[in-house]
Write a protein that holds these residues in place. Structure first.
Motif, PDB file in Angstrom:
ATOM      1  N   LEU A 158      38.410  35.325  38.478  1.00 57.24           N
ATOM      2  CA  LEU A 158      38.245  35.413  39.927  1.00 57.24           C
ATOM      3  C   LEU A 158      37.961  34.043  40.539  1.00 57.24           C
ATOM      4  O   LEU A 158      38.531  33.676  41.580  1.00 57.24           O
ATOM      5  CB  LEU A 158      37.118  36.399  40.264  1.00 57.24           C
ATOM      6  CG  LEU A 158      36.911  36.735  41.742  1.00 57.24           C
ATOM      7  CD1 LEU A 158      38.200  37.207  42.396  1.00 57.24           C
ATOM      8  CD2 LEU A 158      35.815  37.785  41.900  1.00 57.24           C
ATOM      9  N   ALA A 159      37.100  33.271  39.895  1.00 57.76           N
ATOM     10  CA  ALA A 159      36.776  31.926  40.405  1.00 57.76           C
ATOM     11  C   ALA A 159      38.007  31.033  40.384  1.00 57.76           C
ATOM     12  O   ALA A 159      38.230  30.241  41.310  1.00 57.76           O
ATOM     13  CB  ALA A 159      35.654  31.314  39.573  1.00 57.76           C
ATOM     14  N   ASN A 160      38.822  31.164  39.345  1.00 60.48           N
ATOM     15  CA  ASN A 160      40.028  30.338  39.236  1.00 60.48           C
ATOM     16  C   ASN A 160      41.000  30.631  40.380  1.00 60.48           C
ATOM     17  O   ASN A 160      41.696  29.739  40.871  1.00 60.48           O
ATOM     18  CB  ASN A 160      40.708  30.601  37.887  1.00 60.48           C
ATOM     19  CG  ASN A 160      41.774  29.572  37.567  1.00 60.48           C
ATOM     20  OD1 ASN A 160      41.551  28.374  37.653  1.00 60.48           O
ATOM     21  ND2 ASN A 160      42.964  30.044  37.225  1.00 60.48           N
ATOM     22  N   TYR A 161      41.033  31.889  40.823  1.00 60.06           N
ATOM     23  CA  TYR A 161      41.889  32.255  41.957  1.00 60.06           C
ATOM     24  C   TYR A 161      41.270  31.794  43.279  1.00 60.06           C
ATOM     25  O   TYR A 161      41.945  31.197  44.125  1.00 60.06           O
ATOM     26  CB  TYR A 161      42.107  33.765  41.975  1.00 60.06           C
ATOM     27  CG  TYR A 161      42.762  34.268  43.241  1.00 60.06           C
ATOM     28  CD1 TYR A 161      44.129  34.092  43.462  1.00 60.06           C
ATOM     29  CD2 TYR A 161      42.012  34.895  44.233  1.00 60.06           C
ATOM     30  CE1 TYR A 161      44.734  34.535  44.637  1.00 60.06           C
ATOM     31  CE2 TYR A 161      42.607  35.352  45.404  1.00 60.06           C
ATOM     32  CZ  TYR A 161      43.966  35.169  45.599  1.00 60.06           C
ATOM     33  OH  TYR A 161      44.552  35.603  46.760  1.00 60.06           O
ATOM     34  N   LEU A 162      39.983  32.062  43.467  1.00 61.51           N
ATOM     35  CA  LEU A 162      39.334  31.803  44.750  1.00 61.51           C
ATOM     36  C   LEU A 162      39.205  30.315  45.075  1.00 61.51           C
ATOM     37  O   LEU A 162      39.129  29.943  46.244  1.00 61.51           O
ATOM     38  CB  LEU A 162      37.946  32.454  44.775  1.00 61.51           C
ATOM     39  CG  LEU A 162      37.927  33.990  44.796  1.00 61.51           C
ATOM     40  CD1 LEU A 162      36.497  34.498  44.744  1.00 61.51           C
ATOM     41  CD2 LEU A 162      38.653  34.525  46.035  1.00 61.51           C
ATOM     42  N   LYS A 163      39.174  29.464  44.053  1.00 61.58           N
ATOM     43  CA  LYS A 163      38.989  28.033  44.318  1.00 61.58           C
ATOM     44  C   LYS A 163      40.143  27.444  45.117  1.00 61.58           C
ATOM     45  O   LYS A 163      40.032  26.347  45.677  1.00 61.58           O
ATOM     46  CB  LYS A 163      38.795  27.262  43.008  1.00 61.58           C
ATOM     47  CG  LYS A 163      40.040  27.157  42.154  1.00 61.58           C
ATOM     48  CD  LYS A 163      39.746  26.421  40.848  1.00 61.58           C
ATOM     49  CE  LYS A 163      41.018  26.273  40.012  1.00 61.58           C
ATOM     50  NZ  LYS A 163      40.732  25.607  38.712  1.00 61.58           N
ATOM     51  N   ASN A 164      41.271  28.166  45.188  1.00 61.76           N
ATOM     52  CA  ASN A 164      42.431  27.695  45.951  1.00 61.76           C
ATOM     53  C   ASN A 164      42.538  28.364  47.322  1.00 61.76           C
ATOM     54  O   ASN A 164      43.512  28.140  48.044  1.00 61.76           O
ATOM     55  CB  ASN A 164      43.719  27.957  45.153  1.00 61.76           C
ATOM     56  CG  ASN A 164      43.744  27.197  43.839  1.00 61.76           C
ATOM     57  OD1 ASN A 164      43.460  26.014  43.806  1.00 61.76           O
ATOM     58  ND2 ASN A 164      44.054  27.888  42.751  1.00 61.76           N
ATOM     59  N   GLU A 165      41.535  29.201  47.665  1.00 61.72           N
ATOM     60  CA  GLU A 165      41.552  29.890  48.955  1.00 61.72           C
ATOM     61  C   GLU A 165      40.686  29.132  49.975  1.00 61.72           C
ATOM     62  O   GLU A 165      39.940  28.219  49.621  1.00 61.72           O
ATOM     63  CB  GLU A 165      41.024  31.318  48.791  1.00 61.72           C
ATOM     64  CG  GLU A 165      41.930  32.213  47.949  1.00 61.72           C
ATOM     65  CD  GLU A 165      43.282  32.431  48.587  1.00 61.72           C
ATOM     66  OE1 GLU A 165      43.320  32.794  49.782  1.00 61.72           O
ATOM     67  OE2 GLU A 165      44.307  32.226  47.906  1.00 61.72           O
TER      68      GLU A 165
END
Length: 330
Positions: free
Chosen positions: A116-123
């Motif tokens: 989840l963190a890996n995805y959210l860091k690009n949001e």
């Protein structure tokens, strides 16, 4: 009674008992030769006693109960494709293949914090703030800890200033998560059977792996080669760069590493030694020398533990991975 009937005759009795509507649907699923055999049995059946019909229905029900049923993704998808368009079925299957949960936020709560963190860091920080405000606090804390420090502070500031999120904005975030993150996650979770077998082979000791792989090569050489290509073994750690080796060295237990290196190639030992300080490398060499003779099974277990640690670190984005018998090692 029913014992005197042949297989096609029994099937013919059951189809007649079901009635024309159900029988017609079943005929649509049959091959031409099957329809011909059943039609012949029906036409020549003659009168059938009600007790025989009852016995056959009971026999059929018992056979279903004895065999049991298997519910899985493939069976579900096949059934849905009979009544829905492929695009609609794909959308439904992607959703149910994703994490468990009734709502989007329940599902997010079952996604690993690293993923989840890996995805959210690009949001956008505001989007991340909305997401973290909707999941459980303990899960949000673990995700926040894995975000880049400056970005995490931006998220915290927006969470502090956040008022009630408008329904439209919340629905927009949910749609984005469903269309992008969850659908990609569901596709990633579709496991190829060869990938699963490669993971199982990775956990076999060398003796068992060799025996099973040799037998598989005789039965299906193509599958054996594909599994071997997907396996990640201790020797594959040579694919790591220096930075990756150093991260792994900090994470793995020193006694496990020494035992694992006991059975390693000289090139792999050198790779670990040169990524240690001179003093640490000397200590590791001394530990190796002090081990003496060790069981191959113990070496296999230590190497498996190091490989598992490497995979965990790769899943967290900290390193990049490129795509028995009681023997003794002196």
């Amino acid at each position: 009674m029913s014992e005197s009937l042949s297989g096609p005759q029994k099937a013919a009795v059951l189809l007649l008992a079901l009635g024309e509507d159900y029988a017609t649907r079943l005929f649509r699923e049959m091959r031409e030769d099957e329809i011909r055999d059943l039609s012949t049995a029906m036409a020549t059946l003659g009168p059938v006693d009600s007790r025989v019909v009852e016995a056959l229905c009971r026999e059929f029900g018992d056979s279903l109960g004895g065999a049991g049923l298997v519910g899985n993704f493939d069976a579900t998808e096949r059934m849905l494709l009979k009544v829905m368009t492929p695009d609609r079925v794909a959308s439904i299957m992607e959703e149910i293949r994703g994490p468990a949960g009734r709502t989007m936020w329940d599902k997010l709560g079952n996604v690993s914090e690293a993923v989840l963190a890996n995805y959210l860091k690009n949001e956008y920080p505001q989007t991340v703030a909305v997401v973290l405000s909707k999941v459980k606090p303990d899960h949000a804390a673990r995700v926040l800890a894995l975000l880049p420090e400056g970005f995490a502070m931006e998220v915290v500031m927006r969470m502090l200033r956040m008022e009630t999120v408008q329904k439209e904005a919340l629905e927009g975030v949910e749609r984005t998560l469903k269309m992008e993150f969850m659908s990609n996650l569901a596709r990633a979770n579709r496991r190829d059977s060869h990938e699963l077998m490669a993971e199982i082979f990775n956990n076999l000791d060398r003796g068992a792996e060799g025996r099973i792989m040799a037998a598989l090569e005789e039965r299906n050489r193509e599958s054996a080669e594909r599994i071997r290509g997907l396996m990640f073994t201790f020797d594959d750690l040579t694919r790591l760069d220096g930075a990756g080796i150093q991260v792994l060295l900090r994470a793995v237990e020193k006694d496990k590493l020494a035992l694992a290196l006991k059975g390693a190639s000289e090139s792999l030992k050198d790779l670990f030694f040169k990524n240690l300080s001179e003093r640490a490398a000397k200590m590791l060499k001394d530990d190796l020398a002090a081990l003496g003779a060790v069981r191959l099974r113990d070496v296999d277990e230590a190497q498996a533990a190091v490989v598992t640690m490497a995979k965990d670190l790769a899943a967290q984005g900290q390193i990049q991975l490129s795509e028995g018998q009681e023997q003794m090692i002196a």
